[in-house]
Motif scaffolding. Structure first.
Motif, PDB file in Angstrom:
ATOM      1  N   GLU A 163      16.951  58.221 -58.593  1.00 61.85           N
ATOM      2  CA  GLU A 163      16.576  59.566 -59.011  1.00 61.85           C
ATOM      3  C   GLU A 163      15.437  59.530 -60.021  1.00 61.85           C
ATOM      4  O   GLU A 163      14.518  60.359 -59.982  1.00 61.85           O
ATOM      5  CB  GLU A 163      17.783  60.299 -59.614  1.00 61.85           C
ATOM      6  CG  GLU A 163      17.494  61.750 -59.959  1.00 61.85           C
ATOM      7  CD  GLU A 163      18.713  62.481 -60.481  1.00 61.85           C
ATOM      8  OE1 GLU A 163      18.546  63.596 -61.022  1.00 61.85           O
ATOM      9  OE2 GLU A 163      19.838  61.949 -60.356  1.00 61.85           O
ATOM     10  N   SER A 164      15.468  58.551 -60.918  1.00 67.46           N
ATOM     11  CA  SER A 164      14.405  58.445 -61.918  1.00 67.46           C
ATOM     12  C   SER A 164      13.066  58.107 -61.267  1.00 67.46           C
ATOM     13  O   SER A 164      12.036  58.702 -61.600  1.00 67.46           O
ATOM     14  CB  SER A 164      14.771  57.381 -62.960  1.00 67.46           C
ATOM     15  OG  SER A 164      15.855  57.807 -63.757  1.00 67.46           O
ATOM     16  N   PRO A 174      17.029  60.916 -69.767  1.00 68.74           N
ATOM     17  CA  PRO A 174      16.985  62.365 -69.560  1.00 68.74           C
ATOM     18  C   PRO A 174      16.783  63.176 -70.838  1.00 68.74           C
ATOM     19  O   PRO A 174      16.115  64.211 -70.822  1.00 68.74           O
ATOM     20  CB  PRO A 174      18.343  62.663 -68.920  1.00 68.74           C
ATOM     21  CG  PRO A 174      18.715  61.393 -68.225  1.00 68.74           C
ATOM     22  CD  PRO A 174      18.185  60.288 -69.095  1.00 68.74           C
ATOM     23  N   GLY A 193      16.603  60.626 -64.307  1.00 64.98           N
ATOM     24  CA  GLY A 193      17.846  61.156 -63.785  1.00 64.98           C
ATOM     25  C   GLY A 193      19.021  60.249 -64.091  1.00 64.98           C
ATOM     26  O   GLY A 193      18.931  59.343 -64.918  1.00 64.98           O
ATOM     27  N   ASP A 194      20.110  60.466 -63.376  1.00 70.53           N
ATOM     28  CA  ASP A 194      21.341  59.726 -63.626  1.00 70.53           C
ATOM     29  C   ASP A 194      21.334  58.343 -62.977  1.00 70.53           C
ATOM     30  O   ASP A 194      22.108  57.472 -63.366  1.00 70.53           O
ATOM     31  CB  ASP A 194      22.540  60.519 -63.108  1.00 70.53           C
ATOM     32  CG  ASP A 194      22.763  61.802 -63.892  1.00 70.53           C
ATOM     33  OD1 ASP A 194      22.393  61.838 -65.080  1.00 70.53           O
ATOM     34  OD2 ASP A 194      23.288  62.766 -63.305  1.00 70.53           O
ATOM     35  N   THR A 195      20.499  58.138 -61.967  1.00 70.27           N
ATOM     36  CA  THR A 195      20.414  56.853 -61.290  1.00 70.27           C
ATOM     37  C   THR A 195      18.959  56.379 -61.280  1.00 70.27           C
ATOM     38  O   THR A 195      18.026  57.170 -61.491  1.00 70.27           O
ATOM     39  CB  THR A 195      20.902  56.944 -59.841  1.00 70.27           C
ATOM     40  OG1 THR A 195      19.994  57.784 -59.096  1.00 70.27           O
ATOM     41  CG2 THR A 195      22.311  57.521 -59.777  1.00 70.27           C
TER      42      THR A 195
END
Length: 259
Positions: free
Chosen positions: A105-106, A65, A100-102
């Motif tokens: 999500e990425s 991120p 992202g955080d997971t």
């Protein structure tokens, strides 16, 4: 992405490489994708593996991120002669987006960044830096032949036991012994019809290990997934011993193939 139908046009493939994870099993230090393999970060090897396929028009790298600028600089630093300066390698354009955080999500952020002309998508682990281009091409070919989801996979050499997990290294009771001939170890790149993969990321939310496998998300939609032969050199660099093996494979390639 709009749900409106796209006009008919020839198939075009993009590869999404999620590289935002820390990779703690390799030990302390840089994120796993930025660890050195043969003097070059694993991420660079993974990008080259995708770009070497003539069918791949775009490679999207999903950076940590707060690390998109660092990744862009890294890609520019390791461009090879003949790569298009600032835009792509080996005929494929490059794009870097923050993750992202997971992992899910990425990958979703990578999908959101795709231009409208992309028809099918590869999702590839940055920690599989040595996948041969022949494997990449076979996945793309299967998708373009009509399979909505395609996974390269290898037969298992070891017998597998299903267990009741126990904490802290305690003995674990065996629940079942699956038939080995029906099991496969999956690899990447996994290939998808774009609309199918976007739908999976929109409709399926998976926790734990399931979120590490995009094909598993597609399965939850009831969409068929097919396997094509994987390759023994497409293994995932997860632990220190894997890195030793990867160095040996890379040294052999450089000695025999001029890699």
């Amino acid at each position: 992405m709009s749900d409106e139908p796209r006009p008919d046009h020839p198939p075009r493939t993009a590869a999404v490489i999620p590289a935002a994870g820390r990779g703690v099993r390799l030990g302390p230090g840089a994120p796993k994708a930025l660890r050195s393999l043969g003097g070059t970060p694993m991420l660079i090897h993974a990008v080259r593996a995708m770009a070497q396929s003539r069918a791949v028009s775009l490679v999207v790298v999903v950076a940590p991120p707060d690390g998109a600028t660092e990744v862009k600089n890294l890609l520019a630093e390791h461009a090879l002669p003949g790569d298009a300066p600032g835009s792509g390698w080996a005929g494929a354009d490059l794009l870097v987006v923050p993750g992202g955080d997971t992992r899910q999500e990425s990958v979703s952020r990578g999908l959101d960044a795709l231009p409208d002309w992309v028809t099918d998508v590869l999702v590839h682990d940055a920690a599989r830096p040595l996948v041969p281009v022949e494997t990449v091409d076979s996945v793309i070919e299967a998708v373009r032949d009509g399979a909505p989801a395609v996974v390269p996979a290898m037969p298992l050499a070891d017998t597998v036991k299903e267990v009741e997990p126990a904490p802290d290294g305690a003995p674990e009771p065996v629940v079942a012994t699956p038939e080995r001939s029906r099991l496969r170890a999956v690899q990447t790149p996994q290939g998808f019809d774009r609309d199918t993969l976007v739908r999976a990321h929109r409709e399926v939310r998976v926790g734990g290990e399931g979120a590490t496998d995009d094909a598993g998300m597609v399965e939850r939609l009831g969409v068929p997934v097919v396997l094509v032969p994987g390759h023994e050199e497409a293994f995932k660099v997860t632990r220190p011993l894997d890195l030793v093996l990867a160095e040996a494979v890379l040294a052999r390639r450089r000695a025999t193939d001029g890699y």
